[in-house]
Design a protein around this motif. Structure first.
Motif, PDB file in Angstrom:
ATOM      1  N   ALA A  77       4.071   1.081  36.207  1.00 21.54           N
ATOM      2  CA  ALA A  77       5.434   0.771  36.641  1.00 21.54           C
ATOM      3  C   ALA A  77       5.686  -0.736  36.615  1.00 21.54           C
ATOM      4  CB  ALA A  77       5.666   1.328  38.051  1.00 21.54           C
ATOM      5  N   THR A  78       4.686  -1.517  37.051  1.00 24.92           N
ATOM      6  CA  THR A  78       4.830  -2.976  37.035  1.00 24.92           C
ATOM      7  C   THR A  78       4.933  -3.500  35.610  1.00 24.92           C
ATOM      8  OG1 THR A  78       3.490  -3.089  39.053  1.00 24.92           O
ATOM      9  CG2 THR A  78       3.823  -5.139  37.846  1.00 24.92           C
ATOM     10  N   THR A  79       4.128  -2.922  34.719  1.00 22.34           N
ATOM     11  CA  THR A  79       4.178  -3.332  33.312  1.00 22.34           C
ATOM     12  C   THR A  79       5.535  -3.021  32.702  1.00 22.34           C
ATOM     13  OG1 THR A  79       1.797  -2.942  33.068  1.00 22.34           O
ATOM     14  CG2 THR A  79       3.111  -3.038  31.053  1.00 22.34           C
ATOM     15  N   ILE A  80       6.044  -1.819  32.960  1.00 22.72           N
ATOM     16  CA  ILE A  80       7.357  -1.435  32.431  1.00 22.72           C
ATOM     17  C   ILE A  80       8.447  -2.340  32.998  1.00 22.72           C
ATOM     18  CG2 ILE A  80       9.094   0.406  32.429  1.00 22.72           C
ATOM     19  CD1 ILE A  80       6.747   2.412  32.398  1.00 22.72           C
ATOM     20  N   ALA A  81       8.354  -2.647  34.300  1.00 16.53           N
ATOM     21  CA  ALA A  81       9.338  -3.538  34.920  1.00 16.53           C
ATOM     22  C   ALA A  81       9.300  -4.928  34.294  1.00 16.53           C
ATOM     23  CB  ALA A  81       9.081  -3.626  36.420  1.00 16.53           C
ATOM     24  N   THR A  82       8.092  -5.419  33.992  1.00 14.29           N
ATOM     25  CA  THR A  82       7.946  -6.732  33.353  1.00 14.29           C
ATOM     26  C   THR A  82       8.593  -6.739  31.980  1.00 14.29           C
ATOM     27  OG1 THR A  82       5.850  -7.120  34.523  1.00 14.29           O
ATOM     28  CG2 THR A  82       6.294  -8.473  32.585  1.00 14.29           C
ATOM     29  N   VAL A  83       8.359  -5.685  31.211  1.00  9.22           N
ATOM     30  CA  VAL A  83       8.931  -5.580  29.873  1.00  9.22           C
ATOM     31  C   VAL A  83      10.455  -5.502  29.940  1.00  9.22           C
ATOM     32  CG1 VAL A  83       9.139  -4.075  27.854  1.00  9.22           C
ATOM     33  CG2 VAL A  83       6.883  -4.560  28.821  1.00  9.22           C
ATOM     34  N   LEU A  84      10.982  -4.659  30.829  1.00  8.14           N
ATOM     35  CA  LEU A  84      12.433  -4.494  30.940  1.00  8.14           C
ATOM     36  C   LEU A  84      13.107  -5.778  31.429  1.00  8.14           C
ATOM     37  CD1 LEU A  84      12.709  -0.881  32.411  1.00  8.14           C
ATOM     38  CD2 LEU A  84      13.155  -1.621  30.065  1.00  8.14           C
ATOM     39  N   PHE A  85      12.474  -6.456  32.388  1.00  8.65           N
ATOM     40  CA  PHE A  85      13.050  -7.704  32.884  1.00  8.65           C
ATOM     41  C   PHE A  85      13.044  -8.776  31.786  1.00  8.65           C
ATOM     42  CE2 PHE A  85      12.707 -11.835  35.082  1.00  8.65           C
ATOM     43  CZ  PHE A  85      13.912 -11.797  35.781  1.00  8.65           C
ATOM     44  N   SER A  86      11.960  -8.823  31.006  1.00  7.40           N
ATOM     45  CA  SER A  86      11.877  -9.781  29.897  1.00  7.40           C
ATOM     46  C   SER A  86      12.980  -9.515  28.869  1.00  7.40           C
ATOM     47  CB  SER A  86      10.513  -9.692  29.226  1.00  7.40           C
ATOM     48  OG  SER A  86       9.475  -9.965  30.134  1.00  7.40           O
TER      49      SER A  86
END
Length: 522
Positions: A29-38
């Motif tokens: 979830a943290t990885t996906i959030a990082t990608v989406l925020f980027s």
């Protein structure tokens, strides 16, 4: 020995989370959030202005990319690099390798299906409708998402796999996501590609994928990806000495070194043949392309770039005192001399840790001393610096700040000051986050060193204010740009000395690592 190996594998297994475990779900979830925020940050930055917007007759890099789409769509490949009535090379003539032209053709097919007016041959110069701007921005976003993002994930996963094999998984998930954020949210990359308007995400993505492939022992894949990077932007050659010396050093330590080198050579030559196929029918056609890739007539540096030639031009008027031929020789000698120690180190003792430093040292050498360098070329040494963010957090943060400052005049001309001011503190939040602070704990910086670091930092803040609020003297209209260039150049030189020394300090550890892994390589 078997029991020992089994025990080690059991320990690795304990450190690995099952796909359905809560810790793994949280990390995903943290990885996906990082990608989406980027991705969101890129979208927001792309809403702003771009290079040359509304400034005829040449406009800027946005128009150059649009024009290449126009040329690649309407003309056959053999005429893309040839001057003609339909392709005036003096107006943003294509000056990147064929893979860039193929990328332009692919994007032109997408744009032409909905906005044919934006790509009409010789009739669409300076075309800037709202719909075409949106479509052009999405071509960069999609390229970033399809190439650079997967490459960044590939690198982080390869680092995680290596750490798990070594039984080192303390705070691993947090460190991985921090590193991913450091790579994806680099403000320099975002401002140039999604603000200024370029497609560095493609060549840098291929290079990053190649680095990850080397670290994953997929060296043939690395050769393929890095060859694609060079054939998208010739500036990717900044990394060539590091790749060549590292792979050669590994091949020389195996049972059949000649066969290993031949396999890599075959992949490189086969890739080159496929990419250059439309131009292999004659030597003249090949030379037409190569001539466009080496525009020596533009001079030894472009605008105000924080490298040796531009910084010292205040005292030595290089362009006025020396011919192009002499400057080419001086540039070649200086570049080779500065990357040679790093090159020798890799041939002598290639390891994963030293490879990342070699990439940084090689690209620094080209940026500081090679011929015809742009401000945007700082993105190349920034890539390996980002990959070293965990090992060298202070170097990474310092480098990003001064790389961003070195491009401030360019971004200011593009009207991207607001985006610049917004992304700098965003990067600071990442750098000074709890994970970032943990990575910096091992660095004990003395009070004297902090005082020395405070001097250029305070100078940079003053220069920001002066550039935005004051007018330079009439006699010295580019005074502020020159001061910014000199300050950034001084910091880049210090960082270059540090990273070269650091690479050679790894020699003892590298030799032990190679000796221990020789059997595995064989």
């Amino acid at each position: 020995m078997a029991a020992k190996k089994k025990k080690r594998n059991d320990e690795v297994g304990k450190n690995q989370s099952f796909p359905w475990s809560s810790s793994s779900s949280h990390n995903s979830a943290t990885t996906i959030a990082t990608v989406l925020f980027s991705l969101l940050v890129r979208v927001v930055v792309s809403l702003g202005p771009y290079s040359g917007e509304g400034r005829p007759p040449m406009y800027g890099d946005y128009e150059a990319q649009r024009h290449w789409m126009e040329i690649s769509l309407h003309l056959p490949a053999k005429e893309w690099y040839r001057n003609s009535t339909s392709n005036d090379l003096s107006y943003w003539g294509l000056d990147y390798p064929p893979l860039t032209a193929y990328q332009s053709l692919l994007h032109s097919l997408l744009l032409n299906s909905s906005l044919p007016a934006s790509l009409r041959l010789s009739a669409s110069r300076g075309f800037e409708s709202r719909a075409s701007k949106l479509a052009m921005r999405w071509t960069v976003l999609s390229s970033d998402l399809l190439i650079f993002f997967p490459a960044a994930l590939y690198f982080v996963l390869s680092r995680r796999r290596r750490r798990q094999e070594e039984g080192q998984n303390n705070n691993g998930d947090d460190d991985d996501n921090w590193l991913l954020a450091a790579i994806l949210l680099n403000p320099c990359h975002i401002l140039i590609d999604h603000g200024h308007f370029q497609y560095n995400c493609i060549s840098l993505g291929f290079t990053l994928g190649a680095i990850a492939a080397v670290l994953s022992a997929n060296e043939l894949v690395a050769a393929l990806l890095f060859t694609l990077a060079i054939n998208h932007k010739q500036m990717s050659m900044y990394f060539a000495p590091a790749f060549f010396s590292h792979l050669l050093g590994k091949c020389l330590r195996r049972k059949h070194p000649i066969i290993e080198v031949m396999k890599l050579g075959f992949v490189v030559l086969a890739t080159l043949a496929i990419v250059w196929w439309p131009y292999l029918y004659s030597l003249e056609a090949i030379m037409e392309v190569l001539t466009r890739l080496a525009p020596f007539e533009r001079g030894i540096y472009e605008d105000y770039v924080a490298n040796f030639w531009c910084s010292t031009s205040v005292l030595i008027k290089w362009k006025r005192l020396f011919s192009i031929k002499v400057l080419k020789s001086l540039s070649l000698l200086a570049t080779v001399s500065t990357f040679l120690p790093s090159f020798i180190h890799q041939v002598k003792s290639p390891t994963d840790a030293s490879f990342l430093y070699a990439l940084l040292n090689s690209s620094f050498s080209f940026y500081l001393f090679s011929y015809q360098v742009h401000e945007k070329s700082i993105l190349l040494p920034l890539l390996p610096a980002s990959l070293l963010a965990q090992q060298e957090p202070l170097l990474f943060g310092w480098f990003v700040y001064y790389a961003l400052l070195s491009m401030f005049p360019l971004l200011s001309r593009d009207g991207l000051v607001l985006q610049y001011v917004a992304l700098l503190p965003l990067f600071g939040l990442i750098f000074f986050s709890p994970v970032g602070r943990r990575n910096r704990r091992e660095y004990n910086v003395s009070a004297r060193t902090r005082a020395l670091m405070a001097l250029p930092l305070s100078s940079s803040l003053v220069l920001h204010v002066m550039y935005l609020t004051l007018k330079p003297p009439v006699k010295y209209p580019f005074l502020f740009e020159a001061l910014i260039v000199f300050l950034c150049f001084s910091q880049f030189v210090i960082l270059t000395f540090y990273t070269n020394i650091k690479q050679w300090k790894l020699l003892k550890e590298s030799c032990q690592s190679v000796t221990g892994g020789k059997k595995k390589d064989d």
